[in-house]
Design a protein around this motif. Structure first.
Motif, PDB file in Angstrom:
ATOM      1  N   ALA A 124      -4.452 -14.794  -6.697  1.00  0.00           N
ATOM      2  CA  ALA A 124      -4.883 -14.505  -5.326  1.00  0.00           C
ATOM      3  C   ALA A 124      -3.956 -13.512  -4.641  1.00  0.00           C
ATOM      4  O   ALA A 124      -4.413 -12.699  -3.829  1.00  0.00           O
ATOM      5  CB  ALA A 124      -4.979 -15.796  -4.517  1.00  0.00           C
ATOM      6  N   TRP A 125      -2.662 -13.541  -4.959  1.00  0.00           N
ATOM      7  CA  TRP A 125      -1.733 -12.608  -4.301  1.00  0.00           C
ATOM      8  C   TRP A 125      -2.059 -11.149  -4.614  1.00  0.00           C
ATOM      9  O   TRP A 125      -2.254 -10.347  -3.693  1.00  0.00           O
ATOM     10  CB  TRP A 125      -0.275 -12.940  -4.655  1.00  0.00           C
ATOM     11  CG  TRP A 125       0.640 -11.911  -4.093  1.00  0.00           C
ATOM     12  CD1 TRP A 125       1.059 -11.802  -2.804  1.00  0.00           C
ATOM     13  CD2 TRP A 125       1.182 -10.786  -4.778  1.00  0.00           C
ATOM     14  NE1 TRP A 125       1.847 -10.684  -2.638  1.00  0.00           N
ATOM     15  CE2 TRP A 125       1.932 -10.047  -3.845  1.00  0.00           C
ATOM     16  CE3 TRP A 125       1.097 -10.322  -6.077  1.00  0.00           C
ATOM     17  CZ2 TRP A 125       2.602  -8.875  -4.184  1.00  0.00           C
ATOM     18  CZ3 TRP A 125       1.765  -9.163  -6.417  1.00  0.00           C
ATOM     19  CH2 TRP A 125       2.509  -8.455  -5.473  1.00  0.00           C
ATOM     20  N   PRO A 126      -2.139 -10.732  -5.902  1.00  0.00           N
ATOM     21  CA  PRO A 126      -2.445  -9.317  -6.133  1.00  0.00           C
ATOM     22  C   PRO A 126      -3.844  -8.922  -5.676  1.00  0.00           C
ATOM     23  O   PRO A 126      -4.044  -7.785  -5.224  1.00  0.00           O
ATOM     24  CB  PRO A 126      -2.276  -9.133  -7.645  1.00  0.00           C
ATOM     25  CG  PRO A 126      -2.337 -10.493  -8.231  1.00  0.00           C
ATOM     26  CD  PRO A 126      -1.867 -11.435  -7.154  1.00  0.00           C
ATOM     27  N   VAL A 127      -4.805  -9.830  -5.768  1.00  0.00           N
ATOM     28  CA  VAL A 127      -6.148  -9.502  -5.295  1.00  0.00           C
ATOM     29  C   VAL A 127      -6.121  -9.280  -3.781  1.00  0.00           C
ATOM     30  O   VAL A 127      -6.656  -8.292  -3.278  1.00  0.00           O
ATOM     31  CB  VAL A 127      -7.172 -10.600  -5.686  1.00  0.00           C
ATOM     32  CG1 VAL A 127      -8.529 -10.319  -5.049  1.00  0.00           C
ATOM     33  CG2 VAL A 127      -7.298 -10.691  -7.210  1.00  0.00           C
ATOM     34  N   ALA A 128      -5.470 -10.171  -3.047  1.00  0.00           N
ATOM     35  CA  ALA A 128      -5.374 -10.014  -1.588  1.00  0.00           C
ATOM     36  C   ALA A 128      -4.637  -8.732  -1.220  1.00  0.00           C
ATOM     37  O   ALA A 128      -5.030  -8.028  -0.281  1.00  0.00           O
ATOM     38  CB  ALA A 128      -4.677 -11.228  -0.974  1.00  0.00           C
ATOM     39  N   ALA A 129      -3.588  -8.419  -1.956  1.00  0.00           N
ATOM     40  CA  ALA A 129      -2.827  -7.193  -1.672  1.00  0.00           C
ATOM     41  C   ALA A 129      -3.698  -5.958  -1.878  1.00  0.00           C
ATOM     42  O   ALA A 129      -3.655  -5.012  -1.076  1.00  0.00           O
ATOM     43  CB  ALA A 129      -1.583  -7.137  -2.557  1.00  0.00           C
ATOM     44  N   MET A 130      -4.493  -5.964  -2.935  1.00  0.00           N
ATOM     45  CA  MET A 130      -5.373  -4.823  -3.169  1.00  0.00           C
ATOM     46  C   MET A 130      -6.433  -4.723  -2.067  1.00  0.00           C
ATOM     47  O   MET A 130      -6.696  -3.642  -1.552  1.00  0.00           O
ATOM     48  CB  MET A 130      -6.055  -4.914  -4.523  1.00  0.00           C
ATOM     49  CG  MET A 130      -6.899  -3.665  -4.805  1.00  0.00           C
ATOM     50  SD  MET A 130      -7.906  -3.787  -6.269  1.00  0.00           S
ATOM     51  CE  MET A 130      -9.215  -4.837  -5.676  1.00  0.00           C
ATOM     52  N   LEU A 131      -7.026  -5.857  -1.697  1.00  0.00           N
ATOM     53  CA  LEU A 131      -8.037  -5.839  -0.639  1.00  0.00           C
ATOM     54  C   LEU A 131      -7.445  -5.340   0.672  1.00  0.00           C
ATOM     55  O   LEU A 131      -8.071  -4.546   1.389  1.00  0.00           O
ATOM     56  CB  LEU A 131      -8.653  -7.224  -0.468  1.00  0.00           C
ATOM     57  CG  LEU A 131      -9.408  -7.780  -1.687  1.00  0.00           C
ATOM     58  CD1 LEU A 131      -9.853  -9.208  -1.415  1.00  0.00           C
ATOM     59  CD2 LEU A 131     -10.556  -6.892  -2.086  1.00  0.00           C
ATOM     60  N   ASP A 132      -6.236  -5.797   0.992  1.00  0.00           N
ATOM     61  CA  ASP A 132      -5.565  -5.313   2.202  1.00  0.00           C
ATOM     62  C   ASP A 132      -5.365  -3.801   2.141  1.00  0.00           C
ATOM     63  O   ASP A 132      -5.565  -3.098   3.135  1.00  0.00           O
ATOM     64  CB  ASP A 132      -4.211  -6.000   2.397  1.00  0.00           C
ATOM     65  CG  ASP A 132      -4.294  -7.278   3.191  1.00  0.00           C
ATOM     66  OD1 ASP A 132      -5.270  -7.452   3.944  1.00  0.00           O
ATOM     67  OD2 ASP A 132      -3.372  -8.097   3.065  1.00  0.00           O
ATOM     68  N   GLY A 133      -4.962  -3.320   0.980  1.00  0.00           N
ATOM     69  CA  GLY A 133      -4.768  -1.878   0.814  1.00  0.00           C
ATOM     70  C   GLY A 133      -6.066  -1.100   1.002  1.00  0.00           C
ATOM     71  O   GLY A 133      -6.081  -0.039   1.636  1.00  0.00           O
ATOM     72  N   LEU A 134      -7.156  -1.611   0.452  1.00  0.00           N
ATOM     73  CA  LEU A 134      -8.459  -0.953   0.612  1.00  0.00           C
ATOM     74  C   LEU A 134      -8.890  -0.935   2.076  1.00  0.00           C
ATOM     75  O   LEU A 134      -9.425   0.064   2.567  1.00  0.00           O
ATOM     76  CB  LEU A 134      -9.510  -1.655  -0.246  1.00  0.00           C
ATOM     77  CG  LEU A 134      -9.362  -1.472  -1.755  1.00  0.00           C
ATOM     78  CD1 LEU A 134     -10.258  -2.456  -2.500  1.00  0.00           C
ATOM     79  CD2 LEU A 134      -9.661  -0.038  -2.159  1.00  0.00           C
TER      80      LEU A 134
END
Length: 172
Positions: A124-134
């Motif tokens: 969940a951490w890297p997925v959330a980080a990517m979504l935040d970046g997008l």
């Protein structure tokens, strides 16, 4: 915050924006730290209420929530980024931001589990980080120049690739 920046967030400005008598906000939120923490709490409540965790395909839900948030609540995202940067200098605010992030990542982990992503709590951490970046790029970067359809296509492609990669690297 989104229109005036963090410096523009004052008790008096909140009173004026809400149409309240002067001093109303400071009665309930005595300090600036309390005001900032209340902003974090309010944004978390809005995020959680906007996250349906049942019904549609989980991958579609992740994409739709990301695209919809960037489209319908860009001011919330700008405020979130302002607060996150300020939290780097304010330990009390950092605590509120971290707690909110943990709650959102726990919800995301539920979706990842339904997609058969191994160790969904860790993923969940890297997925959330990517979504935040997008989302950040959409409201404050070059992504703002994309058409809505192009943005959604890019988000879907990125989320699909990340989910596929998480499943592949964890099993192979």
């Amino acid at each position: 915050m989104a229109t005036r920046g963090l410096r523009g967030l004052t008790h008096r400005a909140v009173d004026a924006e809400a149409g309240l008598p002067a001093g109303s906000t400071s009665y309930y939120l005595r300090t600036r730290d309390a005001l900032l923490a209340a902003c974090v709490d309010r944004m978390l409540a809005r995020d959680v209420s906007g996250m349906p965790l049942a019904g549609a395909d989980p991958l579609d839900l992740i994409v739709t929530m990301t695209v919809t948030l960037a489209r319908t609540r860009p001011d919330d995202l700008i405020a979130r980024y302002e607060l996150s940067l300020e939290a780097a200098r304010r330990p009390e605010l950092r605590t509120a931001i971290d707690e909110g992030g943990r709650q959102l990542r726990a919800m995301l982990a539920q979706l990842l589990a339904t997609l058969d992503v191994p160790a969904p709590d860790q993923a969940a951490w890297p997925v959330a980080a990517m979504l935040d970046g997008l989302m950040y790029d959409r409201v404050a970067g070059v992504g703002a120049t994309l058409t809505p359809a192009a943005y959604e296509t890019a988000v879907r492609r990125a989320v699909t690739a990340l989910i596929t990669g998480l499943k592949t690297t964890s099993t192979g």
